[in-house]
Design an enzyme around this catalytic site. Sequence first.
Site, mmCIF file in Angstrom:
data_model
loop_
_atom_site.group_PDB
_atom_site.id
_atom_site.type_symbol
_atom_site.label_atom_id
_atom_site.label_comp_id
_atom_site.label_asym_id
_atom_site.label_seq_id
_atom_site.Cartn_x
_atom_site.Cartn_y
_atom_site.Cartn_z
ATOM 1 N N GLY A 169 46.180 78.957 39.090
ATOM 2 C CA GLY A 169 47.406 79.594 39.572
ATOM 3 C C GLY A 169 48.229 80.191 38.444
ATOM 4 O O GLY A 169 48.291 79.639 37.344
ATOM 5 N N GLN A 211 46.583 64.968 29.558
ATOM 6 C CA GLN A 211 47.490 66.114 29.496
ATOM 7 C C GLN A 211 48.945 65.730 29.742
ATOM 8 O O GLN A 211 49.818 66.576 29.780
ATOM 9 C CB GLN A 211 47.049 67.234 30.444
ATOM 10 C CG GLN A 211 47.219 66.940 31.914
ATOM 11 C CD GLN A 211 46.564 68.022 32.754
ATOM 12 O OE1 GLN A 211 45.348 68.141 32.810
ATOM 13 N NE2 GLN A 211 47.379 68.836 33.416
ATOM 14 N N SER A 246 54.978 72.902 44.109
ATOM 15 C CA SER A 246 54.475 72.029 43.057
ATOM 16 C C SER A 246 54.339 70.631 43.644
ATOM 17 O O SER A 246 55.137 70.229 44.506
ATOM 18 C CB SER A 246 55.476 72.002 41.896
ATOM 19 O OG SER A 246 55.213 70.891 41.064
ATOM 20 N N SER A 247 53.335 69.892 43.165
ATOM 21 C CA SER A 247 53.171 68.512 43.636
ATOM 22 C C SER A 247 54.414 67.700 43.288
ATOM 23 O O SER A 247 54.755 66.742 43.983
ATOM 24 C CB SER A 247 51.948 67.882 42.981
ATOM 25 O OG SER A 247 50.825 68.702 43.210
ATOM 26 N N ARG A 248 55.088 68.076 42.217
ATOM 27 C CA ARG A 248 56.275 67.331 41.783
ATOM 28 C C ARG A 248 57.470 67.549 42.711
ATOM 29 O O ARG A 248 58.417 66.770 42.676
ATOM 30 C CB ARG A 248 56.662 67.728 40.358
ATOM 31 C CG ARG A 248 55.685 67.236 39.306
ATOM 32 C CD ARG A 248 56.233 67.508 37.912
ATOM 33 N NE ARG A 248 55.428 66.877 36.888
ATOM 34 C CZ ARG A 248 54.352 67.423 36.328
ATOM 35 N NH1 ARG A 248 53.967 68.625 36.704
ATOM 36 N NH2 ARG A 248 53.671 66.786 35.396
ATOM 37 N N MET A 295 45.125 68.421 40.413
ATOM 38 C CA MET A 295 45.459 67.001 40.219
ATOM 39 C C MET A 295 45.855 66.375 41.554
ATOM 40 O O MET A 295 46.488 65.316 41.581
ATOM 41 C CB MET A 295 46.567 66.868 39.183
ATOM 42 C CG MET A 295 46.106 67.385 37.818
ATOM 43 S SD MET A 295 46.995 66.679 36.435
ATOM 44 C CE MET A 295 48.629 67.296 36.748
ATOM 45 N N GLY A 318 49.992 76.127 47.725
ATOM 46 C CA GLY A 318 49.599 76.829 46.503
ATOM 47 C C GLY A 318 48.145 76.534 46.176
ATOM 48 O O GLY A 318 47.331 77.439 45.960
ATOM 49 N N HIS A 319 47.801 75.238 46.191
ATOM 50 C CA HIS A 319 46.407 74.853 45.940
ATOM 51 C C HIS A 319 45.485 75.471 47.000
ATOM 52 O O HIS A 319 44.415 75.982 46.684
ATOM 53 C CB HIS A 319 46.234 73.331 46.016
ATOM 54 C CG HIS A 319 47.020 72.551 44.998
ATOM 55 N ND1 HIS A 319 48.048 71.715 45.335
ATOM 56 C CD2 HIS A 319 46.919 72.478 43.649
ATOM 57 C CE1 HIS A 319 48.539 71.143 44.257
ATOM 58 N NE2 HIS A 319 47.880 71.589 43.205
HETATM 59 P P1 AMP Z 1 47.889 71.090 39.597
HETATM 60 O O1 AMP Z 1 47.358 70.236 40.688
HETATM 61 O O2 AMP Z 1 49.371 71.144 39.533
HETATM 62 O O3 AMP Z 1 47.228 70.826 38.274
HETATM 63 O O4 AMP Z 1 47.464 72.572 39.979
HETATM 64 C C1 AMP Z 1 46.132 72.912 40.240
HETATM 65 C C2 AMP Z 1 46.011 74.414 40.282
HETATM 66 O O5 AMP Z 1 46.837 74.930 41.323
HETATM 67 C C3 AMP Z 1 46.495 75.085 38.977
HETATM 68 O O6 AMP Z 1 45.642 76.166 38.671
HETATM 69 C C4 AMP Z 1 47.882 75.549 39.338
HETATM 70 O O7 AMP Z 1 48.320 76.654 38.581
HETATM 71 C C5 AMP Z 1 47.693 75.923 40.793
HETATM 72 N N1 AMP Z 1 48.988 75.907 41.468
HETATM 73 C C6 AMP Z 1 49.898 74.919 41.446
HETATM 74 N N2 AMP Z 1 50.994 75.280 42.137
HETATM 75 C C7 AMP Z 1 50.776 76.543 42.586
HETATM 76 C C8 AMP Z 1 51.541 77.486 43.341
HETATM 77 N N3 AMP Z 1 52.760 77.198 43.748
HETATM 78 N N4 AMP Z 1 50.988 78.680 43.617
HETATM 79 C C9 AMP Z 1 49.739 78.989 43.171
HETATM 80 N N5 AMP Z 1 48.976 78.156 42.452
HETATM 81 C C10 AMP Z 1 49.482 76.948 42.153
#
Ligand code: AMP
Length: 282
Positions: free
Chosen positions: A149, A61, A187-189, A30, A36-37
Site C-alpha cells: 500500500g 520491525q 490502519s489496524s491501529r 500483519m 485497505g488490505h
Molecule cells: P500492515 O498490515 O499494516 O503491515 O499492512 C499490510 C499492507 O497493507 C501494507 O502494504 C500496507 O501499506 C497496506 N495498507 C495498510 N493500510 C492501507 C490502506 N489504508 N490503504 C491501502 N493499503 C494499506
Amino acid sequence: MAVYHQRDVLQNLLSQQKERGRTIGLVPTMGALHEGHLSLVAQSARENDITVVSIFVNPTQFDNKDDLQKYPRSLEEDTRKLYAENPNVLIFAPEVEDVYSDTVRSDHFDFDGLEFQMEGKFRKGHFDGVGTIVKRLFEIVKPDNAYFGEKDYQQLLIVKTMVEKHHIPVQIHGCPIKREENGLAMSSRNKRLPEQLRREAGFIFEVLQQARENFKIQTPEAVKEVIVQRFEEHPEFKLEYVEIADTNTLEPALHKEKDKKYRAFIAVYADEVRLIDNIALN
Ligand code: AMP
C-alpha cells in the site's frame, strides 16, 4: 479456507502450482485486516492465478515493545474477512520460530539512503526488520507479483529498492490508500483509538489536503509551517514529523523543481496511537 501455518506445506503446494504455470501474487500483512488490505487482495486476485496473504506480526520491525504487544491480532476474524472477499485466497500465518529459527534478529540492508529519512529516523531498525521479513516471505512464497500500500509509501520504495539490489524476480505493485469516511487512512491501529478521537482524526487528512492546495502557490517550507500550526491548534494530535519530499528519493524538498514529483508525509500520535499518512502534492 486454507490456512497454512507451516512453510514447508505451503511451499510444496505452491511449487506444484508453479510447475503448472500458475502465477502467484503475495500480499504481506500483519493482520487485523481492513478494507485497505482487502483492496490489495482484490488486485492480486485479479492479476494472478493464486493469491497468498501472509499474516505475521513481525517482531523485528517494532522499535517499541509496548506497540508490538498491543498490536491487534485476530486471525479468526481475518480468515472470515478474507473468505468473504475471495474464498480461494491462501493464508500463510507462520509462527515467529518458523520465520526466524533461533535468533529473532534483522539482517542489515542498504536501501540507498531511503532508510535514513522519516520513519527510518523515528523508528530505529524498522526498515531492517521490514527488509528481513519481506525478503524471507519472497524466498518462501516465490511470488510473481507482490502488493504493497502507498499508505506505507517509504516501505513501498524500500521494497522496490531491495528487489532491484538483490535481483529478486518479483514485480512490486503500489496500491492507493483506502480511507475511512472521514478521510482517516485505514490502519489496524485505528482500532485502538477511542471513538471520539477516531471521528476527529479526519483532521489529519484535512490538513494533508490543505497542504496539497497550498503547495500550488507556496514553498515547501511554508507548506510545512502551516501544517505545524494547524497541529498546534489541535493538541489532541501530536505531530511527530512532517516532511515534503521527492517521491523517488524521499530527500526533503528545499524548493520546488520543475518535472519533479513531491509528497507530504506525516506521523502523528493520537492518544499514544501512532498514525502515518501521506499525499501526492503534484
Ligand atoms: P500492515 O498490515 O499494516 O503491515 O499492512 C499490510 C499492507 O497493507 C501494507 O502494504 C500496507 O501499506 C497496506 N495498507 C495498510 N493500510 C492501507 C490502506 N489504508 N490503504 C491501502 N493499503 C494499506
